[in-house]
Scaffold this motif. Structure first.
Motif, PDB file in Angstrom:
ATOM      1  N   TYR A 151      10.456  -3.604   0.987  1.00 45.56           N
ATOM      2  CA  TYR A 151       9.967  -4.856   0.118  1.00 45.56           C
ATOM      3  C   TYR A 151       8.886  -5.570   1.063  1.00 45.56           C
ATOM      4  O   TYR A 151       8.637  -6.802   1.079  1.00 45.56           O
ATOM      5  N   GLU A 152       8.582  -4.893   2.345  1.00 45.22           N
ATOM      6  CA  GLU A 152       7.577  -5.655   3.193  1.00 45.22           C
ATOM      7  C   GLU A 152       6.207  -4.967   2.867  1.00 45.22           C
ATOM      8  O   GLU A 152       5.627  -3.870   2.876  1.00 45.22           O
ATOM      9  N   PRO A 153       5.243  -6.079   2.597  1.00 50.31           N
ATOM     10  CA  PRO A 153       4.139  -5.652   2.010  1.00 50.31           C
ATOM     11  C   PRO A 153       3.238  -5.483   3.312  1.00 50.31           C
ATOM     12  O   PRO A 153       3.735  -5.582   4.597  1.00 50.31           O
ATOM     13  N   LEU A 154       1.766  -5.349   3.281  1.00 51.53           N
ATOM     14  CA  LEU A 154       0.929  -4.696   4.333  1.00 51.53           C
ATOM     15  C   LEU A 154       0.815  -5.919   5.012  1.00 51.53           C
ATOM     16  O   LEU A 154       0.663  -7.109   4.357  1.00 51.53           O
ATOM     17  N   ARG A 209      -0.374  -0.491  11.208  1.00 52.54           N
ATOM     18  CA  ARG A 209      -1.113   0.762  11.522  1.00 52.54           C
ATOM     19  C   ARG A 209      -1.544   1.605  10.216  1.00 52.54           C
ATOM     20  O   ARG A 209      -0.331   1.758   9.606  1.00 52.54           O
ATOM     21  N   VAL A 210      -2.580   1.874   9.767  1.00 49.93           N
ATOM     22  CA  VAL A 210      -2.779   2.526   8.457  1.00 49.93           C
ATOM     23  C   VAL A 210      -3.854   3.814   8.535  1.00 49.93           C
ATOM     24  O   VAL A 210      -4.514   3.658   9.877  1.00 49.93           O
ATOM     25  N   ARG A 211      -3.797   4.444   7.735  1.00 52.18           N
ATOM     26  CA  ARG A 211      -4.701   5.554   7.571  1.00 52.18           C
ATOM     27  C   ARG A 211      -5.568   5.282   6.513  1.00 52.18           C
ATOM     28  O   ARG A 211      -5.176   4.798   5.404  1.00 52.18           O
ATOM     29  N   ASP A 237      -7.422   2.292  -0.487  1.00 50.88           N
ATOM     30  CA  ASP A 237      -7.897   3.289   0.284  1.00 50.88           C
ATOM     31  C   ASP A 237      -6.841   3.698   1.577  1.00 50.88           C
ATOM     32  O   ASP A 237      -7.556   4.126   2.405  1.00 50.88           O
ATOM     33  N   LEU A 238      -5.961   2.619   1.712  1.00 55.91           N
ATOM     34  CA  LEU A 238      -5.046   2.545   3.040  1.00 55.91           C
ATOM     35  C   LEU A 238      -3.723   3.083   2.581  1.00 55.91           C
ATOM     36  O   LEU A 238      -3.322   2.857   1.503  1.00 55.91           O
ATOM     37  N   GLU A 239      -3.126   3.674   3.732  1.00 50.38           N
ATOM     38  CA  GLU A 239      -1.730   4.276   3.604  1.00 50.38           C
ATOM     39  C   GLU A 239      -1.057   3.841   4.706  1.00 50.38           C
ATOM     40  O   GLU A 239      -1.538   4.050   5.969  1.00 50.38           O
ATOM     41  N   VAL A 294       0.880  -1.307   0.173  1.00 52.15           N
ATOM     42  CA  VAL A 294       0.103  -0.132  -0.169  1.00 52.15           C
ATOM     43  C   VAL A 294       0.914   1.212   0.018  1.00 52.15           C
ATOM     44  O   VAL A 294       1.920   0.964   0.203  1.00 52.15           O
ATOM     45  N   ASP A 295       0.430   2.365  -0.180  1.00 54.79           N
ATOM     46  CA  ASP A 295       1.065   3.616  -0.264  1.00 54.79           C
ATOM     47  C   ASP A 295       1.573   4.081   1.086  1.00 54.79           C
ATOM     48  O   ASP A 295       0.796   3.417   1.966  1.00 54.79           O
TER      49      ASP A 295
END
Lengths: 662, 356
Positions: free
Chosen positions: B291-294, B299-301, B350-352, B3-4
């Motif tokens: 290189y670490e995916p979600l 913790r995300v926004r 829709d997550l960052e 994710v972004d």
């Protein structure tokens, strides 16, 4: 069968998504064997496009037990004996800002027009022009170059064998300007003018800046020759990408070269046009730009706009199409302010997708209005006044048109945006196969042809569009559907879309008899065999141009029904408060409304909401008679494999039940 | 699935990018490995102004244009003011060529003086205390360890100043007809969306910059022409500030900070950011693993309605795409929203990631 033994990796760097495809030989023919995509990493915090490629190749390598990257994180090529790496690595890109181009020409109607045609298929932004007939002073030329700060000066003028002095005068002004700019920042110079002057131009500019000399875009009056310039622009674009860095250097270290995505589509549009001899449309709606390529009557037409993207460029799209064009696709009232906020926020977060119903309609309104406007401009090139044409073959690309998550919804969005006439086979290319093919074909045509033939692009199905202006609620066409041994009759109402979920590789016979002034393929009656697809067959009786509804109340009735027909999701109702008039003076109220409005309760409970009480469905009595018989649902079978006996009389049924027959 | 990332992190390795503006020309005068302080000037750039070609040979009546070289009273790259004599046999008398305005001597070419009207000069400062890690023609990276808050929009200005929380009643309520120096020259944190009144107050009170969650798009012209650095953390409209950014900003009240209110565009790629150098921290802190995916527990926004700006923790990453209220189907995450303890399903798009 090919003798080539290697694999092909194709990467396309879009503004939001980086797509990677791996093709390999399977039983002697090229097939798509793996695909992955991820967020493009052009932007901060990464600032390195190659990172997305490495991420994908690491994942793909883990999943396939195969190594694609060497110790320096570069793509291994050619393929090793242990199957590490790939034989061929091709790349295309549309990410980043367009290359800024200063046009320098002699006559607006001649060399300037020919040069514009040559750049029309590339990601360029014309930032200024110097035309000799406008009598620019040397000072004007100097300031044009210095203030526009172009990446490329596209210098074209004169016909071969024509006068030299005018071109040399322009060259002197350019030379003066280039001398002033520090060497590292000097634009690339592309010369595609009078061939007799080319050696002198090379002498003047070779030591000053990177200079590309190619054939004249207008070798003789009335005989434009844009193709060599198109290829030279691709080369210039490649050098420009290397120059701006952002990780492209790492990519080009092992790839053939970076081709502008637009040029891959151009190649594929030409190919399909030649192969089928029919009209073809390729529409790619991206975050930063929209590309349309059409082959009509054997001629290729294109329109690329970096103002009409639905993500990064959402706010410029709004400016370009205007508020009313967006409102025309919305089933609720909206202020200019809400649209502004939506567009600006979408531009800031281009990868985001709508979660709420209201946001979903807004996003699709931008999509539909943007494509409609561009198609209007494109079709004017072949003299069509109504922004469309019969397109027997349509390819849609870009997440907005191909990644709703339901093939039927994709097909509806394509139908709404393109509004083709007649019968169309519609393909969706969410993974960038066409782009990959365009890149591969530049290196080796054979794999590209094999990949096309092996059906690697998703066939959504057949779209049948009725022409004319139907009356809502009245029969627009009478359909007779033959499915195996069964024959079904159905009255299609004006304003209705009917989806028949005919699967891929299946066919059915269809007879359409139009009523009133409605026509299909210009005829009142049409018998045809139609092919299914992931979305099936869509029969569109909404007329051309499509009547979405003059009032918000009409649209609130129609749009949800169309979405319901396309997706088979529960029919949602537009909340009454969304239909209330809005005032431009209170922009924040509109925003507050979206925050506080709850979705319809029925939808939240997961039950099917009742449709608006607008129209009666046709011939329900007949339908119940048929279904009451044995309760069986008939199936479509390839080549007439249906074992159900034909019905003695063809019943009239409603759309849900026609769908259920499949 | 990646994710972004838009950080609101108390301590992380930060790479600050200093770039020559797109419309400017310039150069850097630092080398990789060099240590720099917040205010260190690491390069200069100018935004080119209109160029004028002065036919000096003709004005002086020279038959041989090359003779101008011997009559020049100025040198290329020299900055001159209006009416400075540029060429002539004598600087004080006789036939002379004068500067038409304040400006710069660009070059001399075959009897002509190429003169640039006064260009805008830009000093490029390091902005953080750290080490230069990359130098190219148009950008430099400075790396440091500190606090970072990334915003979504900025007005293109940068400032180095002290961070200050707004008064409880908000900045709009600050009196403008006062000699009170409070907030003057400081970066003021507004927890409320900016309004037209906010601009009036920030000008009257002499703020150096403002960090706010949002503002109506109608105020864009004012924001873009404001001389104060303005950063929005959420976007346009009236969304409130996400709790991760707000908590961190409160914690940094009184710190010296660098606000780069970069204006995001397709061309510039930069995001607005607030960087605070933290003293006595481990400078060897590793950079985030790209290189670490979600993952679960991240913790995300959330970036879009109906949960825009809320911070959550990932509970589950379902394998199958799910249907959203908008009718789309997309890969999703199940989140626990930290403010409300509500569990919601949000598309990954829709997550960052916001960092630790």
């Amino acid at each position: 069968m090919t003798t080539r033994s290697g694999s092909i990796l194709a990467a396309d760097f879009g503004s939001v998504t980086t797509r990677v495809l791996l093709f390999d030989l399977v039983n002697g023919e090229y097939q798509l064997v793996a695909r992955r995509d991820t967020l493009t990493t052009f932007d901060v915090p990464h600032d390195d496009v190659a990172l997305a490629l490495r991420r994908v190749l690491r994942d793909m390598g883990t999943a396939m037990g195969r190594r694609f990257l060497d110790n320096r994180d570069e793509v291994i090529t050619p393929e090793d004996e242990d199957r590490s790496g790939v034989d061929l690595f091709v790349t295309s890109a549309s990410v980043g800002r367009p290359m800024r181009v200063l046009m320098v020409n002699v006559v607006p109607e001649a060399s300037y027009a020919a040069a514009l045609r040559a750049i029309s298929g590339s990601y360029v932004e014309v930032v200024g022009r110097v035309v000799l007939t406008e009598q620019p002073t040397v000072e004007d030329q100097l300031n044009a170059v210095l203030q526009a700060r172009p990446d490329l000066i596209f210098f074209a003028g004169g016909v071969d064998g024509g006068p030299r002095e005018a071109l040399l005068r322009l060259a002197r002004g350019l030379k003066l300007a280039l001398n002033i700019i520090d060497r590292a920042s000097r634009p690339i110079l592309l010369y595609a003018g009078n061939a007799d002057v080319a050696p002198t131009i090379a002498d003047i500019f070779n030591d000053l800046t990177e200079t590309i000399i190619t054939n004249n875009v207008l070798p003789a009056y009335g005989q434009p020759n844009p193709q060599p310039a198109v290829e030279a622009i691709a080369a210039a674009y490649n050098r420009y990408q290397e120059r701006v860095g952002e990780g492209f250097n790492a990519v080009t270290a092992t790839s053939s070269s970076i081709i502008p995505t637009a040029q891959t589509y151009e190649l594929m549009a030409r190919f399909f046009g030649l192969q089928t001899g029919q009209n073809v449309l390729i529409a790619d709606v991206g975050s930063a730009s929209t590309l349309l390529y059409a082959v009509v009557g054997g001629q290729l037409y294109s329109r690329i706009s970096s103002q009409h993207g639905v993500g990064h460029s959402a706010h410029t799209l709004l400016e370009a199409v205007g508020v009313e064009a967006i409102r025309a696709w919305l089933p609720f009232n909206v202020t200019r302010s809400e649209l502004d906020h939506f567009a600006r926020n979408k531009a800031l977060l281009p990868a985001s997708i709508p979660m709420t119903l209201r946001d979903g309609y807004l996003e699709h309104a931008f999509l539909r209005a943007g494509v409609r406007q561009l198609l209007g401009e494109l079709s004017a090139q072949w003299g069509s006044a109504h922004g469309s044409a019969p397109f027997p073959l349509i390819f849609a690309a870009g997440s907005a048109l191909t990644r709703s998550g339901k093939p039927g919804y994709n097909l509806l969005l394509i139908a709404d945006s393109v509004q083709p006439l007649g019968v169309s086979q519609v393909y969706a290319d969410p993974f960038g196969v066409l782009t990959a093919l365009g890149s591969i074909a530049r290196v080796d045509a054979l794999p590209a042809v094999q990949i096309i033939d092996s059906g690697n692009v998703e066939l959504l199905g057949t779209l049948i569009s009725l022409e004319g202006q139907p009356t809502t609620g009245r029969t627009a066409a009478r359909l007779t559907i033959k499915t195996g041994g069964e024959r079904i009759k159905y009255n299609l109402e004006g304003g209705q879309v009917l989806f028949l979920p005919l699967p891929v590789d299946f066919e059915m016979e269809l007879t359409i008899v139009c009523t009133g002034r409605m026509r299909v393929n210009g005829r009142r009656r049409l018998n045809l065999k139609v092919q299914g697809g992931t979305a099936g067959v869509m029969i569109d009786a909404r007329g051309r141009p499509l009547a979405v509804g003059q009032t918000v109340q009409e649209r609130a009735q129609r749009l949800p029904r169309w979405v319901h027909a396309a997706t088979d999701d529960p029919l949602h109702e537009i909340p009454q408060e969304w239909l209330a008039p809005v005032t431009e003076e209170a922009p924040s109220q509109a925003v507050a409304l979206t925050k506080t409005t709850e979705p319809p309760r029925r939808l939240r409970r997961g039950r099917r909401a009742q449709p608006p009480p607008a129209q009666e469905l046709p011939d329900e009595a007949d339908l119940s008679d048929v279904l009451a018989g044995d309760g069986q649902r008939s199936k479509l079978a390839k080549g007439g494999k249906d074992d159900k006996a034909p019905q003695p009389a063809a019943p009239f049924v409603d759309d849900d039940d026609v769908r259920s027959l499949f | 699935m990646y994710v972004d990332a838009r950080y609101a992190s108390a301590l992380m390795r930060i790479r600050r990018e200093v770039r020559i503006p797109e419309n400017a020309i310039g150069s850097f005068d630092v080398i990789v490995g060099q240590s720099v302080d917040i205010r260190t000037r690491i390069g200069r750039a100018i935004v080119p102004a209109r160029h004028v070609i002065i036919d000096a040979a003709a004005i002086l009546g020279l038959r041989d244009p090359n003779a101008l070289a011997n009559m020049l009273l100025v040198k290329p790259n020299q900055i001159v003011s209006q009416q400075t004599p540029l060429a002539g046999r004598d600087a004080k008398r006789g036939k002379r060529v004068f500067a038409p305005s304040d400006g710069l001597i660009v070059s001399v070419d075959r009897g002509s003086i190429i003169f640039q009207e006064r260009p805008e000069l830009i000093d490029l400062e390091a902005g953080v205390r750290g080490t230069i890690t990359l130098v190219t023609d148009r950008k430099v990276y400075v790396e440091t360890v500190g606090s970072l808050i990334t915003g979504v929009w900025g007005n293109g200005r940068s400032v180095i100043a002290t961070l200050r929380m707004e008064p409880h009643t908000g900045i709009d309520t600050l009196p403008t007809d006062t000699l009170d120096p409070a907030f003057k020259g400081e970066i003021v944190i507004s927890t409320r969306p900016l309004t037209a009144d906010s601009f009036h107050v920030m000008n009257a009170r002499g703020f150096a910059g403002v960090i706010a969650p949002s503002m109506p798009a109608e105020l864009l012209p004012q924001a873009e022409t404001s001389s104060r650095a303005i950063m929005l953390t959420e976007g346009f409209g009236v969304p409130r500030m996400n709790s991760a950014a707000l908590d961190l900003l409160r914690e940094m009240d009184g710190f010296l900070a660098t606000l780069n209110a970069n204006r995001p565009s397709r061309a510039h790629l930069l995001r607005p950011e607030l960087v605070v150098n933290r003293g006595n921290v481990d400078q060897s802190l590793p950079a985030p693993n790209v290189y670490e995916p979600l993952k679960v527990n991240a913790r995300v926004r959330v970036t879009r309605e109906p949960h825009q700006g809320q911070v959550g923790r990932v509970l589950e990453l379902p394998k199958q795409p799910q249907r959203l209220e908008s009718g789309l189907r997309a890969p999703v995450a199940r989140l626990l929203l930290l403010n409300t303890n509500e569990q919601v399903v949000v598309p990954l798009a829709d997550l960052e990631a916001i960092g630790g």
